[in-house]
Write an enzyme that holds these catalytic residues in place. Structure first.
Site, mmCIF file in Angstrom:
data_model
loop_
_atom_site.group_PDB
_atom_site.id
_atom_site.type_symbol
_atom_site.label_atom_id
_atom_site.label_comp_id
_atom_site.label_asym_id
_atom_site.label_seq_id
_atom_site.Cartn_x
_atom_site.Cartn_y
_atom_site.Cartn_z
ATOM 1 N N SER A 82 9.679 -3.069 -0.520
ATOM 2 C CA SER A 82 8.926 -3.719 -1.592
ATOM 3 C C SER A 82 9.368 -5.170 -1.708
ATOM 4 O O SER A 82 10.479 -5.449 -2.163
ATOM 5 C CB SER A 82 9.153 -2.991 -2.923
ATOM 6 O OG SER A 82 8.484 -3.634 -3.975
ATOM 7 N N ARG B 175 -26.737 -24.421 -12.115
ATOM 8 C CA ARG B 175 -27.929 -25.248 -12.376
ATOM 9 C C ARG B 175 -28.410 -25.928 -11.100
ATOM 10 O O ARG B 175 -29.613 -25.973 -10.826
ATOM 11 C CB ARG B 175 -27.586 -26.300 -13.436
ATOM 12 C CG ARG B 175 -28.763 -27.084 -13.928
ATOM 13 C CD ARG B 175 -29.617 -26.238 -14.830
ATOM 14 N NE ARG B 175 -30.711 -27.038 -15.369
ATOM 15 C CZ ARG B 175 -31.992 -26.699 -15.270
ATOM 16 N NH1 ARG B 175 -32.334 -25.600 -14.637
ATOM 17 N NH2 ARG B 175 -32.928 -27.441 -15.816
ATOM 18 N N ALA C 117 0.819 -1.212 0.000
ATOM 19 C CA ALA C 117 0.000 0.000 0.000
ATOM 20 C C ALA C 117 0.850 1.258 0.000
ATOM 21 O O ALA C 117 0.600 2.200 -0.771
ATOM 22 C CB ALA C 117 -0.935 -0.001 1.202
ATOM 23 N N CYS D 281 3.767 -12.864 0.164
ATOM 24 C CA CYS D 281 3.033 -14.118 -0.040
ATOM 25 C C CYS D 281 3.924 -15.239 -0.565
ATOM 26 O O CYS D 281 3.536 -16.412 -0.530
ATOM 27 C CB CYS D 281 1.864 -13.886 -0.993
ATOM 28 S SG CYS D 281 0.591 -12.776 -0.346
#
Length: 450
Positions: free
Chosen positions: A38, A441, A11, A42
């Site tokens: 930076s 479905r 961020a 993950c």
């Protein structure tokens, strides 16, 4: 104009970079208390499992590159101590020299992130007890594995990080005991899918104990003893992966309002209740595209996008963040899990009348080798048929289909819309009736539409 950003990584650096693009004449300063600004957090479990890789491989852009190529004044190991919103200053400390100073700002972006939950128990701070949140945490774990050659690890917490690190340690030949205080692994995942996750973990030689709350950690020879009530497990080291919480003390002390989730409250421009102050990333709330209510889901995808909006607006733009569907995916051994939107419990908690619809299909054409079963659980609004959420588990083909459902949530689609989608078919990739169409479905039938 001086734009100050507190915090780097996703961020913070997105905000700083966007501010620089929008206002080339502005002075952009980033205060980062750590040694990196930076990196791919993950990717840490996958780096840790490979002894040949350096943890620094996860660094995406160095502070020097930000300074030289983007003319952003990145100050590593500089911690923001307080914010004076009346004087528009940040009290900062150079952690290397110990010097404190006041830094004036015209616009401020808070990107302080989140912090790992520390167990409030005896022994939680003993040597050999690790957390995995920042790159320095990953480096410490990797160094400990290389130096100690551990045979047995205990992981506390069966969420995404706990499961990914379970796989990493098993690949390193380390025996793992996984402790989860709830009654199943992968909290937030539908119980049917969580059962498949637990089966996969056990199949790979992991000892799993659910309903196990850790009460203390104590030295035991050269290792540690982890107590859970009347039971105890001995291990060479412990990884606590018990979740994270937003790092908001700095903002709260300055009078910046927190939301009901405990994170910083922001509008769709990422602006706080204080003029000229924005917040973004893991310290800030987001808006759910399903419920239109504030949520806190700390993920790097959200942090990057929020940071871009906050930085642009701090530089004078009028950008909007459209919200999130809480989309996530993870891999554990040979199983892929994806989710987006709400599960049934979450839907009912916000007052929605919903049903849970379960379907099973195959990931590829029936006559093509390598096909595997895929189980889908949809959450659907009872009266309207509107899609509220989707979760899936299979050995392949999960992430792409999760993204289709996330798109459907943003578009406000119902199960009739889903059933009408024109999806790709090729036997190596998908059956003629994709699992998405089958799930829609089945949901139609569960709603009594057929």
């Amino acid at each position: 104009m001086r734009i100050v950003v507190i915090g780097g990584v996703a961020a913070g650096m997105s905000a700083a970079s966007q501010a620089r693009r929008r206002r080339p004449d502005a002075e952009v300063i980033v205060l980062e208390r750590g040694p990196h600004v930076s990196y791919g957090a993950c990717g840490m479990p996958y780096n840790i499992e490979d002894p040949e890789r350096d943890i620094e491989d996860l660094v995406v852009i160095t502070a020097e590159n930000f300074r030289r190529e983007r003319e952003i004044d990145v100050r590593l190991r500089h911690e923001a101590l307080s914010i004076d919103v009346e004087k528009k200053t940040v009290r900062a400390k150079d952690l290397a020299s110990g010097e404190e100073y006041d830094l004036a700002y015209d616009k401020l972006v808070i990107a302080t992130g989140a912090e790992a939950v520390r167990l409030p128990i005896p022994g939680a701070h003993l040597p050999g007890v690790f957390h995995l949140r920042e790159l320095s945490d990953g480096a410490a774990i990797k160094e400990a594995v290389a130096a100690r050659k551990p045979r047995h690890a205990v992981i506390v917490g069966g969420g995404y990080i706990g499961l990914e690190m379970t796989e990493a340690f098993r690949h390193l030949g380390i025996e793992v005991t996984l402790l989860e205080r709830l009654d199943r692994l992968a909290p937030g995942i539908d119980p049917l899918l969580a059962e498949r996750v637990e089966d996969e973990v056990r199949r790979n030689g992991v000892r799993v104990r659910t309903g196990a709350s850790v009460t203390s950690i104590e030295p035991a020879g050269s290792g540690l003893r982890i107590r859970t009530g009347d039971e105890a497990v001995e291990a060479d080291f412990v990884l606590v992966a018990a979740g994270v919480r937003p790092r908001v003390a700095l903002a709260a002390a300055a009078g910046i309002r927190l939301g009901k989730t405990g994170a910083i409250a922001v509008d769709d421009r990422m602006q706080t209740n204080v003029p000229d102050v924005w917040a973004a990333g893991d310290c800030a709330e987001a808006r759910s595209v399903v419920t239109d209510q504030p949520v806190w889901v700390p993920l790097g995808t959200t942090a990057n996008k929020q940071g871009k909006v906050a930085g642009a607006n701090a530089a004078g733009a009028d950008e909007r963040f459209r919200g999130i569907a809480s989309t996530a995916a993870f891999k554990v051994f040979d199983l892929h899990v994806g989710r987006t939107g709400l599960n049934l419990r979450e839907a009912e908690a916000v007052g929605l009348s919903a049903i849970r619809s379960v379907s099973k299909h195959r990931t590829r054409g029936h006559n093509y080798p390598g096909s595997s079963p895929i189980t889908t659980v949809l959450t659907v609004e009872r009266e309207t048929g509107r899609l509220l959420g989707a979760q899936m588990v299979a050995s392949e083909g999960v992430a792409g289909r999760t993204n289709v459902y996330a798109t459907a949530l943003l578009a406000g689609m119902d199960v009739d819309d889903l059933a009408a989608l024109d999806l790709a078919y090729a036997p190596p990739l998908a059956p003629v009736y994709d699992p998405i169409l089958i799930a829609a479905r089945v949901a139609q039938k569960d709603l009594g539409k057929d």
